[in-house]
Write a protein that holds these residues in place. Structure first.
Motif, PDB file in Angstrom:
ATOM      1  N   ILE A   4     -32.615  34.186  10.505  1.00 17.10           N
ATOM      2  CA  ILE A   4     -32.675  33.546  11.815  1.00 17.10           C
ATOM      3  C   ILE A   4     -33.363  34.459  12.826  1.00 17.10           C
ATOM      4  O   ILE A   4     -34.193  34.026  13.619  1.00 17.10           O
ATOM      5  N   THR A 153     -25.535  25.737  16.040  1.00 13.89           N
ATOM      6  CA  THR A 153     -26.729  26.217  15.346  1.00 13.89           C
ATOM      7  C   THR A 153     -26.812  25.608  13.952  1.00 13.89           C
ATOM      8  O   THR A 153     -27.892  25.197  13.505  1.00 13.89           O
ATOM      9  N   GLN A 157     -29.907  23.305  12.621  1.00 18.75           N
ATOM     10  CA  GLN A 157     -30.707  23.682  11.455  1.00 18.75           C
ATOM     11  C   GLN A 157     -30.663  22.599  10.384  1.00 18.75           C
ATOM     12  O   GLN A 157     -31.671  22.300   9.746  1.00 18.75           O
ATOM     13  N   GLN A 160     -32.837  19.744  11.591  1.00 16.58           N
ATOM     14  CA  GLN A 160     -34.264  20.087  11.497  1.00 16.58           C
ATOM     15  C   GLN A 160     -34.752  20.011  10.058  1.00 16.58           C
ATOM     16  O   GLN A 160     -35.853  19.539   9.797  1.00 16.58           O
ATOM     17  N   ILE A 199     -24.299  26.440   6.131  1.00 17.14           N
ATOM     18  CA  ILE A 199     -25.081  27.186   7.113  1.00 17.14           C
ATOM     19  C   ILE A 199     -24.153  27.870   8.118  1.00 17.14           C
ATOM     20  O   ILE A 199     -24.321  29.052   8.444  1.00 17.14           O
TER      21      ILE A 199
END
Length: 219
Positions: A4, A153, A157, A160, A199
């Motif tokens: 990241i 986050t 992610q 995305q 994640i």
């Protein structure tokens, strides 16, 4: 460097990936074409050249010198965040842990609510031989920030990744967008898709390891 955190350096300082804009040429007549991002701009052609040279240096000591030269000439650059992360990476590569950590802390203090800077501090801390109480405290603060940011986050992610997988890149006329999406798809081919929970767990592990380190080094 954590993936990241590395993403900021890779995406922010791959200068050729930026769109084209015209910057004045301080060394002669006419103009130079200098890549910029749609939201941010190089101050002039000299700053672009300093940034480009800094990112192209293969030797970490030379890269540090080039980045510091850029910093001295343009302390308020619109690419300050990427430059700060690049300096951390260069000091790491040069095995200069104390300077790397100091730069990570500096970047974190400038962006105290950003995940990448928090991860840099958390991951560098265990490499310090004799951490001071103030260093331990800043690691605790960074680790708590990581824990706060982990859920959102992870969701971002995951979303995305799904968007990239579903995007019809043939529908865009942007060759660079097509190239980047195609590269990501090729890289992911054959790799298992991580869930949002996986994640988040990966991100939280960084913070938990940093807090364990801080606990062991608290006076």
């Amino acid at each position: 460097m954590h993936p990241i955190a590395r993403a900021i350096f890779t995406a922010g300082l791959t200068l050729a990936a930026y769109g084209q804009s015209t910057a004045p040429n301080p060394g002669g007549s006419g103009t130079l074409t200098a890549p910029v991002s749609p939201q941010r701009h190089w101050a002039d052609a000299r700053e672009y050249e300093l940034g480009r040279r800094a990112t192209e240096q293969p030797d970490p000591d030379e890269r540090i010198r080039a980045l510091l030269q850029w910093e001295a000439a343009y302390p308020t650059s619109e690419f300050e965040r990427e430059r700060a992360v690049a300096l951390v990476g260069a000091y790491q590569a040069a095995s200069r842990t104390v300077e790397a950590f100091a730069r990570a802390v500096q970047a974190f203090q400038l962006h105290p609510k950003e995940l990448a800077e928090s991860i840099l501090v958390a991951e560098l801390a265990p490499r310090l031989a004799l951490p001071s109480p103030s260093q331990v405290e800043v690691v605790k603060t960074a680790a708590r920030n990581i824990l706060d940011l982990a859920p959102e986050t992870a969701r971002q992610q995951s979303a995305q990744a799904a968007a990239i997988g579903a995007r019809d890149i043939s529908a865009t006329n942007d060759p660079e967008a097509q190239r980047v999406v195609a590269m990501i798809r090729a890289w992911r081919r054959g790799k298992p898709t991580r869930t949002t929970a996986e994640i988040e767990r990966e991100i939280r592990q960084v913070a938990e390891a940093a807090l364990d380190w801080a606990k062991g080094n608290s006076k």
